[in-house]
Design a protein around this motif. Structure first.
Motif, mmCIF file in Angstrom:
data_model
loop_
_atom_site.group_PDB
_atom_site.id
_atom_site.type_symbol
_atom_site.label_atom_id
_atom_site.label_comp_id
_atom_site.label_asym_id
_atom_site.label_seq_id
_atom_site.Cartn_x
_atom_site.Cartn_y
_atom_site.Cartn_z
ATOM 1 N N ILE A 1 31.378 31.949 60.150
ATOM 2 C CA ILE A 1 32.696 32.041 60.755
ATOM 3 C C ILE A 1 33.403 30.688 60.714
ATOM 4 C CG2 ILE A 1 33.985 32.572 62.847
ATOM 5 C CD1 ILE A 1 32.817 34.963 61.348
ATOM 6 N N GLY A 2 34.568 30.700 60.106
ATOM 7 C CA GLY A 2 35.434 29.551 59.874
ATOM 8 C C GLY A 2 36.363 29.965 58.753
ATOM 9 N N ASP A 3 37.357 29.190 58.445
ATOM 10 C CA ASP A 3 38.274 29.543 57.364
ATOM 11 C C ASP A 3 37.498 29.686 56.053
ATOM 12 O OD1 ASP A 3 40.311 29.487 59.137
ATOM 13 O OD2 ASP A 3 41.133 27.564 58.503
ATOM 14 N N ILE A 4 37.712 30.809 55.360
ATOM 15 C CA ILE A 4 36.962 31.134 54.148
ATOM 16 C C ILE A 4 37.902 31.081 52.936
ATOM 17 C CG2 ILE A 4 35.653 32.921 52.941
ATOM 18 C CD1 ILE A 4 34.910 34.020 55.734
ATOM 19 N N LYS A 5 37.433 30.433 51.877
ATOM 20 C CA LYS A 5 38.151 30.426 50.604
ATOM 21 C C LYS A 5 37.224 30.990 49.526
ATOM 22 C CE LYS A 5 40.980 26.360 51.680
ATOM 23 N NZ LYS A 5 41.354 24.980 51.261
ATOM 24 N N GLU A 6 37.796 31.797 48.639
ATOM 25 C CA GLU A 6 37.006 32.382 47.556
ATOM 26 C C GLU A 6 37.768 32.309 46.234
ATOM 27 O OE1 GLU A 6 34.301 35.877 48.296
ATOM 28 O OE2 GLU A 6 35.865 36.287 49.771
ATOM 29 N N TRP A 7 37.015 32.035 45.165
ATOM 30 C CA TRP A 7 37.554 32.033 43.821
ATOM 31 C C TRP A 7 36.704 32.962 42.952
ATOM 32 C CZ3 TRP A 7 36.800 27.877 46.882
ATOM 33 C CH2 TRP A 7 37.890 27.035 47.135
ATOM 34 N N GLY A 8 37.333 33.550 41.950
ATOM 35 C CA GLY A 8 36.578 34.369 41.011
ATOM 36 C C GLY A 8 37.216 34.332 39.639
ATOM 37 N N ALA A 9 36.400 34.442 38.606
ATOM 38 C CA ALA A 9 36.890 34.508 37.228
ATOM 39 C C ALA A 9 35.923 35.359 36.420
ATOM 40 C CB ALA A 9 37.010 33.111 36.617
ATOM 41 N N ALA A 10 36.458 36.125 35.502
ATOM 42 C CA ALA A 10 35.615 36.978 34.665
ATOM 43 C C ALA A 10 36.260 37.171 33.302
ATOM 44 C CB ALA A 10 35.394 38.344 35.321
ATOM 45 N N ALA A 11 35.423 37.349 32.296
ATOM 46 C CA ALA A 11 35.899 37.604 30.934
ATOM 47 C C ALA A 11 34.943 38.567 30.246
ATOM 48 C CB ALA A 11 35.990 36.305 30.140
ATOM 49 N N ALA A 12 35.498 39.461 29.464
ATOM 50 C CA ALA A 12 34.698 40.403 28.682
ATOM 51 C C ALA A 12 35.324 40.567 27.309
ATOM 52 C CB ALA A 12 34.613 41.760 29.384
ATOM 53 N N ASP B 1 34.742 42.957 23.742
ATOM 54 C CA ASP B 1 34.040 44.041 23.063
ATOM 55 C C ASP B 1 34.009 43.762 21.564
ATOM 56 O OD1 ASP B 1 33.004 46.381 22.060
ATOM 57 O OD2 ASP B 1 34.396 47.711 23.105
ATOM 58 N N PHE B 2 32.811 43.455 21.056
ATOM 59 C CA PHE B 2 32.647 43.175 19.633
ATOM 60 C C PHE B 2 32.407 44.442 18.818
ATOM 61 C CE2 PHE B 2 31.475 39.250 21.769
ATOM 62 C CZ PHE B 2 32.093 38.278 20.989
ATOM 63 N N GLY B 3 32.417 45.598 19.463
ATOM 64 C CA GLY B 3 32.122 46.849 18.775
ATOM 65 C C GLY B 3 30.656 47.205 18.890
ATOM 66 N N VAL B 4 29.798 46.335 18.390
ATOM 67 C CA VAL B 4 28.356 46.583 18.474
ATOM 68 C C VAL B 4 27.810 46.193 19.845
ATOM 69 C CG1 VAL B 4 27.974 46.326 16.001
ATOM 70 C CG2 VAL B 4 27.868 44.305 17.489
ATOM 71 N N ALA B 5 28.570 45.393 20.606
ATOM 72 C CA ALA B 5 28.144 44.957 21.934
ATOM 73 C C ALA B 5 29.351 44.394 22.680
ATOM 74 C CB ALA B 5 27.042 43.911 21.852
ATOM 75 N N THR B 6 29.266 44.427 24.000
ATOM 76 C CA THR B 6 30.277 43.794 24.850
ATOM 77 C C THR B 6 29.619 42.650 25.607
ATOM 78 O OG1 THR B 6 31.526 45.842 25.145
ATOM 79 C CG2 THR B 6 31.874 44.105 26.768
ATOM 80 N N ALA B 7 30.207 41.458 25.506
ATOM 81 C CA ALA B 7 29.682 40.283 26.190
ATOM 82 C C ALA B 7 30.564 39.950 27.382
ATOM 83 C CB ALA B 7 29.629 39.096 25.233
ATOM 84 N N THR B 8 29.950 39.486 28.485
ATOM 85 C CA THR B 8 30.697 39.147 29.689
ATOM 86 C C THR B 8 30.300 37.768 30.214
ATOM 87 O OG1 THR B 8 29.091 40.113 31.245
ATOM 88 C CG2 THR B 8 30.771 41.580 30.331
ATOM 89 N N LEU B 9 31.252 37.130 30.868
ATOM 90 C CA LEU B 9 31.026 35.869 31.570
ATOM 91 C C LEU B 9 31.685 35.978 32.932
ATOM 92 C CD1 LEU B 9 31.885 33.268 28.771
ATOM 93 C CD2 LEU B 9 29.594 33.790 29.645
ATOM 94 N N GLY B 10 31.054 35.404 33.959
ATOM 95 C CA GLY B 10 31.637 35.481 35.288
ATOM 96 C C GLY B 10 31.338 34.265 36.131
ATOM 97 N N TYR B 11 32.203 34.037 37.111
ATOM 98 C CA TYR B 11 32.066 32.899 38.021
ATOM 99 C C TYR B 11 32.606 33.324 39.376
ATOM 100 C CZ TYR B 11 33.447 28.468 40.270
ATOM 101 O OH TYR B 11 33.636 27.443 41.148
ATOM 102 N N ARG B 12 31.898 32.936 40.447
ATOM 103 C CA ARG B 12 32.387 33.222 41.786
ATOM 104 C C ARG B 12 31.960 32.113 42.736
ATOM 105 N NH1 ARG B 12 32.001 38.925 45.224
ATOM 106 N NH2 ARG B 12 33.526 38.325 46.814
ATOM 107 N N LYS B 13 32.902 31.673 43.564
ATOM 108 C CA LYS B 13 32.636 30.583 44.504
ATOM 109 C C LYS B 13 33.224 30.948 45.863
ATOM 110 C CE LYS B 13 33.223 25.570 45.060
ATOM 111 N NZ LYS B 13 31.797 25.232 44.984
ATOM 112 N N ALA B 14 32.507 30.598 46.925
ATOM 113 C CA ALA B 14 32.988 30.845 48.279
ATOM 114 C C ALA B 14 32.689 29.635 49.153
ATOM 115 C CB ALA B 14 32.316 32.092 48.863
ATOM 116 N N GLU B 15 33.636 29.294 50.029
ATOM 117 C CA GLU B 15 33.469 28.179 50.953
ATOM 118 C C GLU B 15 33.890 28.617 52.350
ATOM 119 O OE1 GLU B 15 36.000 25.088 49.563
ATOM 120 O OE2 GLU B 15 34.737 24.562 47.852
ATOM 121 N N VAL B 16 33.196 28.120 53.361
ATOM 122 C CA VAL B 16 33.594 28.386 54.744
ATOM 123 C C VAL B 16 33.704 27.060 55.487
ATOM 124 C CG1 VAL B 16 31.209 28.772 55.498
ATOM 125 C CG2 VAL B 16 33.100 29.668 56.855
#
Length: 367
Positions: A238-249, A251-266
């Motif tokens: 409990i305290g002021d909370i900040k959150e960030w998120g980023a994602a990328a995907a 589709d190469f046809g034969v496969a789909t690749a993903t990258l992600g990032y998430r950060k949280a601070e209180v």
């Protein structure tokens, strides 16, 4: 004849009215055999939601004409293994959350989603009620396991550790979703208090925003959210909370690749302003009637005197028996470091820094 004609017109008008609106009963029944291996305790049993969260709901939409529609969505979670309700008041489970579950309830509640919407073909959608947070939608978008089962990435797990009340869903929210402008999409969200953290009605207010681009094989998005809480020395989160998120995907046809990032601070000086960070790398490979899924995620939690880390590896296969029914199996391994003690599928660890293994074998049916 006049009376007959009048009745015919009324019947036709009534039929047209019914044709312009609809209500659908929908849901997912997902049960699995869960195996967990830890240094102190092993566990084997029947679980729920290994591929998709078990749920039941009602949704409807009415065409108001002129490109305008009204809609509603009521969705409740339940546990397939024992039939009890799942409140979904906060994300995380005792098997994956380092500090235990935030809130739970046996009653069936529309806590997964409870919204009413006004939708315009040209200007987008305004949605009111309880819904996913925008930072969760982006932060989990790179999770090829859909944030479900033993393979779910550490992104949500670690966000819950710091910002549990608002890590996944928000109550009392108003959200605006833009239409897709040549691939660009976005959303703005504001919410007022009562975020299931013992806060007063005026405590837990916040806002968030999301911006993304989806066109052809690529889909990228970023999000940011801030929630205001009065700092509580007795409550880690409990305290002021900040959150960030980023994602990328991509589709190469034969496969789909993903990258992600998430950060949280209180903002909580007693605990040294805790913060969590998570990274995800994933892939989905279609194989015949099924799909192979694999991911690696790392989570880190820092606060006074603690720098806990965990690495998680997961691989699974989903075999579609039909459009609605699938068999699946997922194996995951997590290695704890720096005092982390995450265990999988209900197993437990005698001390921090041990490893844990988990296996799901299940059946999912959507209706």
């Amino acid at each position: 004849m006049k009376k007959f004609a009048t009745l015919a017109v009324l019947a036709a008008a009534s039929a047209a009215s019914f044709a312009q609106s609809s209500v659908t009963l929908f849901g997912v029944a997902d049960g699995n055999i869960q195996v967990g291996r830890g240094s102190a305790n092993n566990k084997t049993g029947v679980g729920s939601g290994g591929n998709a969260s078990s749920r039941i709901g009602f949704r409807g939409i009415e065409d108001l004409g002129g490109g305008l529609k009204a809609g509603f969505w009521l969705e409740a979670g339940y546990n397939q293994d024992d039939g009890t309700g799942n409140s979904n008041l906060a994300s995380g489970t005792t098997s994956n959350n380092q500090f235990g579950a935030d809130a739970s309830g046996a009653g069936l509640r529309f806590a997964r989603r409870a919204t009413v919407s006004l939708i315009g073909d040209s200007w987008g959608e305004i949605r009111l009620g309880r819904d996913f947070s925008l930072q969760y939608l982006t932060g989990s978008a790179a999770d090829v396991f859909g944030d479900n089962g033993v393979g779910a990435s550490l992104a949500t797990t670690y966000a819950v550790n710091v910002s549990g009340p608002v890590a996944t869903r928000l109550s009392n929210s108003v959200t605006y979703f833009t239409p897709n402008f040549g691939g660009v999409y976005g959303a703005l969200q504001a919410y007022r208090g009562e975020q299931n953290a013992g806060a007063t009605k005026d405590n837990g207010n916040g806002y968030s925003g999301r911006l993304g681009y989806k066109n052809g094989p690529i889909d990228v998005s970023v999000a940011y959210g801030k929630t205001d809480y009065a700092s509580d020395p007795a409550n880690f989160r409990i305290g002021d909370i900040k959150e960030w998120g980023a994602a990328a995907a991509y589709d190469f046809g034969v496969a789909t690749a993903t990258l992600g990032y998430r950060k949280a601070e209180v903002k909580n000086a007693v605990f040294g302003d805790p913060e969590s960070t998570a990274y995800i790398v994933g892939a989905k490979v279609p194989v015949g009637a099924g799909e192979i899924r694999a991911s690696y995620s790392r989570g880190e939690l820092e606060y006074t005197g603690v720098d806990a880390k965990a690495d998680k590896y997961a691989i699974g296969y989903v075999h579609n028996l039909s459009k609605r029914t699938a068999l699946y199996s997922t194996f995951a391994y997590v290695k704890n470091k720096g005092g982390s003690g995450i265990a999988l599928n209900g197993s437990s660890l005698t001390s921090a820094n041990d490893s844990s293994k988990g296996l799901d074998i299940g059946l999912r049916h959507a209706f």
